[in-house]
Scaffold this active site. Structure first.
Site, PDB file in Angstrom:
ATOM      1  CE  LYS A 187      -1.783   2.817   2.920  1.00 26.27           C
ATOM      2  NZ  LYS A 187      -1.873   4.102   2.191  1.00 26.27           N
TER       3      LYS A 187
ATOM      4  CD  GLU B 162      13.591   0.383   8.542  1.00 27.50           C
ATOM      5  OE1 GLU B 162      14.130   1.311   9.168  1.00 27.50           O
ATOM      6  OE2 GLU B 162      14.195  -0.628   8.157  1.00 27.50           O
TER       7      GLU B 162
ATOM      8  CB  CYS C  58      12.934   8.600   8.289  1.00 21.48           C
ATOM      9  SG  CYS C  58      13.870   7.620   7.102  1.00 21.48           S
TER      10      CYS C  58
ATOM     11  CD  GLU D 196      10.264  12.193  11.728  1.00 19.60           C
ATOM     12  OE1 GLU D 196       9.146  11.736  12.001  1.00 19.60           O
ATOM     13  OE2 GLU D 196      11.130  11.561  11.112  1.00 19.60           O
TER      14      GLU D 196
HETATM   15  P1  NAP Z   1       2.292   7.765   8.375  1.00 20.26           P
HETATM   16  O1  NAP Z   1       1.176   8.667   8.568  1.00 20.26           O
HETATM   17  O2  NAP Z   1       2.671   6.847   9.469  1.00 20.26           O
HETATM   18  O3  NAP Z   1       1.965   6.949   7.053  1.00 20.26           O
HETATM   19  C1  NAP Z   1       2.765   5.886   6.582  1.00 20.26           C
HETATM   20  C2  NAP Z   1       1.900   4.915   5.822  1.00 20.26           C
HETATM   21  O4  NAP Z   1       0.992   4.276   6.711  1.00 20.26           O
HETATM   22  C3  NAP Z   1       1.033   5.567   4.758  1.00 20.26           C
HETATM   23  O5  NAP Z   1       0.888   4.691   3.660  1.00 20.26           O
HETATM   24  C4  NAP Z   1      -0.281   5.747   5.496  1.00 20.26           C
HETATM   25  O6  NAP Z   1      -1.369   5.892   4.654  1.00 20.26           O
HETATM   26  C5  NAP Z   1      -0.340   4.460   6.281  1.00 20.26           C
HETATM   27  N1  NAP Z   1      -1.206   4.490   7.444  1.00 20.26           N
HETATM   28  C6  NAP Z   1      -1.749   5.552   8.089  1.00 20.26           C
HETATM   29  N2  NAP Z   1      -2.489   5.140   9.142  1.00 20.26           N
HETATM   30  C7  NAP Z   1      -2.412   3.791   9.180  1.00 20.26           C
HETATM   31  C8  NAP Z   1      -2.942   2.781  10.039  1.00 20.26           C
HETATM   32  N3  NAP Z   1      -3.695   3.073  11.084  1.00 20.26           N
HETATM   33  N4  NAP Z   1      -2.647   1.491   9.781  1.00 20.26           N
HETATM   34  C9  NAP Z   1      -1.863   1.158   8.739  1.00 20.26           C
HETATM   35  N5  NAP Z   1      -1.333   2.064   7.878  1.00 20.26           N
HETATM   36  C10 NAP Z   1      -1.592   3.369   8.096  1.00 20.26           C
HETATM   37  O7  NAP Z   1       3.609   8.512   8.015  1.00 20.26           O
HETATM   38  P2  NAP Z   1       3.796   9.629   6.922  1.00 20.26           P
HETATM   39  O8  NAP Z   1       3.412  10.937   7.491  1.00 20.26           O
HETATM   40  O9  NAP Z   1       3.158   9.196   5.670  1.00 20.26           O
HETATM   41  O10 NAP Z   1       5.353   9.536   6.696  1.00 20.26           O
HETATM   42  C11 NAP Z   1       6.254  10.267   7.417  1.00 20.26           C
HETATM   43  C12 NAP Z   1       6.890   9.423   8.505  1.00 20.26           C
HETATM   44  O11 NAP Z   1       7.553   8.287   7.971  1.00 20.26           O
HETATM   45  C13 NAP Z   1       7.926  10.182   9.268  1.00 20.26           C
HETATM   46  O12 NAP Z   1       7.733  10.034  10.648  1.00 20.26           O
HETATM   47  C14 NAP Z   1       9.221   9.525   8.845  1.00 20.26           C
HETATM   48  O13 NAP Z   1      10.259   9.625   9.747  1.00 20.26           O
HETATM   49  C15 NAP Z   1       8.814   8.149   8.585  1.00 20.26           C
HETATM   50  N6  NAP Z   1       9.733   7.482   7.675  1.00 20.26           N
HETATM   51  C16 NAP Z   1      10.583   6.555   8.201  1.00 20.26           C
HETATM   52  C17 NAP Z   1      11.497   5.914   7.392  1.00 20.26           C
HETATM   53  C18 NAP Z   1      12.416   4.889   7.941  1.00 20.26           C
HETATM   54  O14 NAP Z   1      12.987   4.152   7.173  1.00 20.26           O
HETATM   55  N7  NAP Z   1      12.564   4.792   9.234  1.00 20.26           N
HETATM   56  C19 NAP Z   1      11.536   6.203   6.033  1.00 20.26           C
HETATM   57  C20 NAP Z   1      10.665   7.172   5.522  1.00 20.26           C
HETATM   58  C21 NAP Z   1       9.751   7.801   6.367  1.00 20.26           C
HETATM   59  P3  NAP Z   1      -1.747   7.369   4.093  1.00 20.26           P
HETATM   60  O15 NAP Z   1      -0.518   8.090   3.747  1.00 20.26           O
HETATM   61  O16 NAP Z   1      -2.510   7.063   2.890  1.00 20.26           O
HETATM   62  O17 NAP Z   1      -2.514   8.020   5.188  1.00 20.26           O
END
Ligand code: NAP
Ligand code: MG
Length: 503
Positions: free
Chosen positions: A208, A282, A316, A413
């Site tokens: 997804k 991650e 991230c 963050e």
């Molecule tokens: P997010 O809100 O956690 O979303 C990540 C993914 O999870 C998206 O596909 C999102 O869908 C989905 N999602 C949202 N709620 C969910 C739920 N309850 N159950 C399952 N999936 C769900 O994060 P983001 O704002 O998109 O991304 C930014 C974050 O990612 C930052 O905190 C960053 O540090 C982290 N990140 C970490 C790494 C690493 O390798 N550690 C790499 C890149 C990014 P939708 O987007 O469609 O809502």
């Protein structure tokens, strides 16, 4: 307060004391050099990719994906419900049992290799769509995201028939169906990062992508179709958080691989607790980039700038905290301002653009809110004076001085082009400050002495420690976090372990 950016909604206007814009005359002006999107075909509507077929969502619902640099709609994308997720998991299970798990590794390798080659062939189109859907500068999607994604497929193609060597002669069995959920900051690269090792190890996949950046994952589905992978080996279900949650909750999933925020990661960990599902997370980061007085300062400036402004800070492992040895504080700030003054913010499709668009309005609001908190708590803000385009979501490159460790900008963050600068006097103080965070994804150390880098690397609680460089990635190098940055490793031999059961 110190911003002199013109026209940014909600961003204070010119003329405040600590703003900066060096006068280089016309030295840094470039003629526009936009990459043409003319030959790129974005369909008006995308369906779900399930069992090798493009399938309309059972709910008949679609959502828009927009270009954050123009606010223009790019396409309508299917919203997968729990029933669609179920169909995808069933297709993945069938493909696992019928084809993929039975196929010898050397045959799986050929498919993965074919995907890598097809990515290279379509690199230009993929880079343009990545930039249009997500807002990142074309030079990053062209020179980093797409080639690194291809490299992940090449690398893992090489492992597919050598798994027994990865685990010291022990037999490695695939887990089954992997549910993979990825964020919007590196949409195509994260898809590659997740799919390639899963396939190499003999698993099938339901992936997804994020709601704001689904297009390149759908183009990857087209590539997978063209490469004639058996139907159902890779399934792509687009949608928002609810679609991700349906995937996490599905009883037919054997493993969840999630990259995203710590908050959602915790929710997923609770959801899979007590089930048979394996999990890797991650999550977020608040990396310290540590510059000692003996560092090559000019080189460090490049690392600082790329560490936080690369991809608008939507990284991230971004070096979002800069720890400067006190004696070089002033010279680093001066050189940092000089370097930032050469940066160009604007059309992400322009090959000269350094800072593209913020991925979404919601993310821009989060950045603004945290930046405002930094000012309220008493840090001194320095934002680059640059013209902000009328349309789209933008934030100028910014750094804060006089910040305390307890300030929100030093703890949370920001996920935007915003750097928080603090100082230290001894290596021990640098280590203490760098580790004073709930995260532990990455860190950087800048010094003339290799021994100091090794000493710091053993003390820093971070999954990756870069020495005299920053934000460098390779498929052979494992990546992952300490503490609330998650667990499990992706990439390298270690990353394979997340997709197999070793006998
Ligand atoms: P997010 O809100 O956690 O979303 C990540 C993914 O999870 C998206 O596909 C999102 O869908 C989905 N999602 C949202 N709620 C969910 C739920 N309850 N159950 C399952 N999936 C769900 O994060 P983001 O704002 O998109 O991304 C930014 C974050 O990612 C930052 O905190 C960053 O540090 C982290 N990140 C970490 C790494 C690493 O390798 N550690 C790499 C890149 C990014 P939708 O987007 O469609 O809502
Ligand atoms: Mg978009």
């Amino acid at each position: 307060m110190s911003d002199i950016t013109k026209g940014a909604p909600g961003v204070p206007q010119a003329g405040t004391p600590a703003s900066f814009a060096l006068d280089f005359g016309k030295a840094w002006e470039y003629a526009p050099a936009p990459e043409s999107p003319d030959h790129v075909k974005i369909a008006p509507k995308y369906e779900l990719f399930i069992g090798g077929k493009w399938t309309a969502p059972q709910s008949k619902k679609y959502f828009d994906t927009v270009n954050p640099a123009t606010e223009q709609k790019l396409a309508e994308v299917a919203e997968a419900s729990a029933a669609d997720v179920d169909a995808a998991v069933v297709a993945a299970r069938t493909a696992f049992e019928k084809y993929w798990a039975k196929m010898p590794g050397k045959e799986r390798a050929k498919y993965i290799f074919r995907i890598a080659r097809a990515i290279q062939e379509k690199a230009r189109e993929l880079a343009i769509v990545e930039t249009m859907d997500g807002g990142k500068p074309i030079k990053e999607s062209r020179d980093f995201d797409i080639p690194t994604a291809a490299a992940h497929f090449f690398y893992h193609a090489g492992w597919a028939d050598k798994l027994e060597y990865a685990f010291h002669g022990r037999k490695a069995r695939p887990l089954g169906v992997a549910g993979q959920i990825i964020p919007w900051n590196f949409p195509f690269l994260m898809a590659a990062w997740k799919i390639a090792p899963a396939l190499a190890c003999g698993n099938t996949v339901v992936l997804k992508p994020a709601e704001t950046t689904p297009l390149t994952a759908l183009l990857l589905a087209q590539i997978i179709e063209e490469c004639e992978l058996p139907p159902g080996v890779v399934n792509i279900v687009t949608g928002a958080g609810a679609t991700g949650a349906a995937l996490v909750d599905h009883p037919g999933i054997d493993k969840i691989a999630f990259t995203g925020s710590t908050a959602v990661g915790k929710r997923i960990q609770r959801a899979v607790a007590g089930t048979k599902k394996r999990l890797t997370l991650e999550l977020g980061g608040k990396a310290a980039n540590i510059v000692f007085a003996d560092a090559p300062i000019d080189q460090a400036i490049e690392g600082i700038v790329s560490g936080i402004f690369f991809n608008q800070g939507h990284v991230c492992c971004a070096g979002s905290r800069l720890l400067l040895e006190e004696s070089v504080h002033d010279v680093v700030i001066r050189k940092l301002k000089d370097r930032m003054a050469t940066m160009r913010l604007g059309d992400p499709l322009d090959k000269n653009t350094d800072i593209g668009a913020i991925n979404s309005k919601a993310q821009l609001e989060r950045i603004k809110e945290l930046v405002a908190s930094g000012e309220l708590e008493g840090a001194e803000r320095h934002s680059l004076a640059c013209t902000i385009p009328e349309k789209g979501y933008w934030f100028p490159p910014t750094f804060f001085t006089n910040a305390g460790q307890a300030f929100r900008i030093a703890r949370e963050e920001i996920f935007g082009p915003v750097l928080t600068i603090m100082t230290f006097r001894t290596p021990d103080e640098a280590i203490e400050k760098a580790n004073n965070t709930m995260y532990g994804l990455s860190a950087g150390v800048w010094t003339d002495k290799g021994s100091k880098i090794f000493h710091m690397a053993t003390q820093l609680k971070a999954g990756v420690v870069w020495g005299d460089t920053f934000n460098k990635f390779d498929p052979s190098s494992p990546f992952g976090g300490f503490k609330e940055s998650g667990f499990g490793r992706e990439g390298g031999r270690q990353g394979l372990g997340a997709y197999v059961e070793v006998e």
